[in-house]
Design a protein around this motif. Structure first.
Motif, short mmCIF file in Angstrom:
data_model
loop_
_atom_site.label_atom_id
_atom_site.label_comp_id
_atom_site.label_asym_id
_atom_site.label_seq_id
_atom_site.Cartn_x
_atom_site.Cartn_y
_atom_site.Cartn_z
N THR A 1 0.40 5.73 0.65
CA THR A 1 -0.43 6.90 0.89
C THR A 1 0.22 8.09 0.21
OG1 THR A 1 -1.21 6.04 3.00
CG2 THR A 1 -1.51 8.39 2.61
N ARG B 1 0.84 -1.20 0.00
CA ARG B 1 0.00 0.00 0.00
C ARG B 1 0.87 1.24 0.00
NH1 ARG B 1 -3.28 1.03 5.43
NH2 ARG B 1 -3.18 3.15 4.63
N ASN C 1 -6.19 9.00 -1.89
CA ASN C 1 -4.74 9.05 -1.71
C ASN C 1 -4.12 7.76 -1.17
OD1 ASN C 1 -5.69 9.13 0.88
ND2 ASN C 1 -4.43 10.86 1.54
N THR C 2 -4.93 6.74 -0.89
CA THR C 2 -4.38 5.47 -0.41
C THR C 2 -4.52 4.41 -1.50
OG1 THR C 2 -4.95 6.00 1.87
CG2 THR C 2 -4.46 3.71 1.38
#
Length: 366
Positions: free
Chosen positions: A189, A187, A196-197
């Motif tokens: 950010t 993942r 935004n993730t």
């Protein structure tokens, strides 16, 4: 047929299938290849030079070209052309400002087609010019049967690659530490408002032991395309499958079978003297060459006796010689097939003899 006979026949069939190499019966891909990353040695091949559309696995080249031509911390102003691009998206907004690094994570984890277009405009000013850069890079890497018309992989009749070419491109990308870090991330950010993730679509990272990349791809024309990579026992392999309805399982089978058959084998040690040479007019008469990195190749157990190293260098060099000066080359073969090549370097500085050195030598001889 009695129950006993049914059980016996079933056991026999299970035994037969267990003896068949996984890569033989599990691979439903139209094209497939397994390659070891450090050396580029091909460990499995099926129709590897057949030209095929490759969908979003295109983005491997997009990321590589972007990383080689722009700073990851550079700020990208999103153009109109990158807003609302068809297919997968990270929902870029017109005139939004975002770091190239965040776009690359959006490209490789979420497969953002809008991210691909934004990157192309940032690097080259247009999709067309960026595609030219992609094709130039492909030729540099020896990917001679590939042609890129866009940075995202949406279908175009003249946009294609081969399993072999895509493996070459992926290998080059995985040797880039920034690329390697991005595709192995589960993942990310991004520094932006709103969406935004980014979570990685590549299930290899969680489903396969040692999984550390690379990229999924699908269009109706290309079928399911997948590039995976994994590292075990210090050896990283990549697998490419094109037009494969059983894409993940086939990659897992092919890589798993490879790790079962091959192991890393150190041929040359970076801390060892590989080859001696004489020095003419130097303050030392003799010195040695070394490699800068350990040379490790993937081999099967029955190949150890077939490994041989050929040293290409002069027997004598003239001073002065600088430490880490390139002096020769080592070539590693299995039988007659070249597997790895490494430059050989001087292990030390050797200054030229001075007039006083010559005088001292005369007295030594006496």
């Amino acid at each position: 047929m009695t129950l006993k006979r049914i059980i016996c026949k079933t056991l026999i069939l299970l035994l037969i299938f267990s003896l068949i190499p996984v890569s033989v019966y599990a691979n439903s891909a139209q094209c497939a290849i397994v390659m070891e990353v450090k050396t580029g040695r091909i460990l499995y091949a099926k129709n590897i030079n057949t030209k095929r559309p490759m969908a979003s696995t295109t983005k491997i080249m997009t990321a590589l070209v972007a990383m080689e031509n722009r700073d990851l911390e550079s700020i990208v102003k999103i153009p109109d052309e990158a807003v609302g691009v068809e297919g997968s998206s990270i929902y870029l907004r017109n005139d939004e400002k975002i770091k190239l690094k965040d776009l690359l994570y959006g490209l490789m984890l979420r497969s953002g087609n809008d991210s691909a277009v934004a990157i192309a405009h940032h690097v080259s000013g247009s999709v067309e010019e960026f595609s030219n850069l992609m094709n130039k890079k492909a030729k540099e890497l020896g990917a001679k049967n590939s042609n890129f018309k866009n940075p995202h992989g949406l279908h175009h009749k003249d946009h294609y690659t081969t399993a072999y070419d895509l493996a070459l491109i992926t290998r080059a990308a995985l040797l880039n530490e920034n690329f390697k870090k991005i595709v192995s991330s589960k993942r990310w950010t991004a520094e932006r408002d709103g969406y935004n993730t980014f979570f990685n679509k590549n299930k290899t990272l969680t489903q396969f032991k040692g999984g550390d990349g690379v990229k999924t791809g699908y269009t109706k024309a290309a079928g399911r395309c997948l590039v995976t990579s994994a590292t075990r026992n210090g050896m990283q392999v990549l697998c490419v499958v094109l037009n494969d309805p059983n894409w993940f399982n086939d990659c897992y089978s092919l890589m798993g079978n490879t790790f079962n058959k091959y192991a890393p084998y150190k041929v040359l040690d970076k801390n060892s003297d590989i080859k001696g040479f004489s020095v003419n007019k130097g303050q030392k008469d003799k010195s040695y060459m070394r490699v800068k990195k350990d040379i490790i190749i993937p081999i099967k157990d029955d190949e150890k006796s077939k490994v041989r190293t050929i040293i290409e260098c002069n027997e004598k060099y003239e001073a002065p010689i600088e430490r880490s000066q390139k002096l020769g080359k080592a070539k590693v073969y299995i039988d007659d097939k070249l597997i790895a090549t490494a430059d050989l370097y001087s292990r030390e500085d050797i200054d030229k003899k001075t007039f006083m050195d010559k005088i001292k030598n005369l007295f030594k001889k006496d």
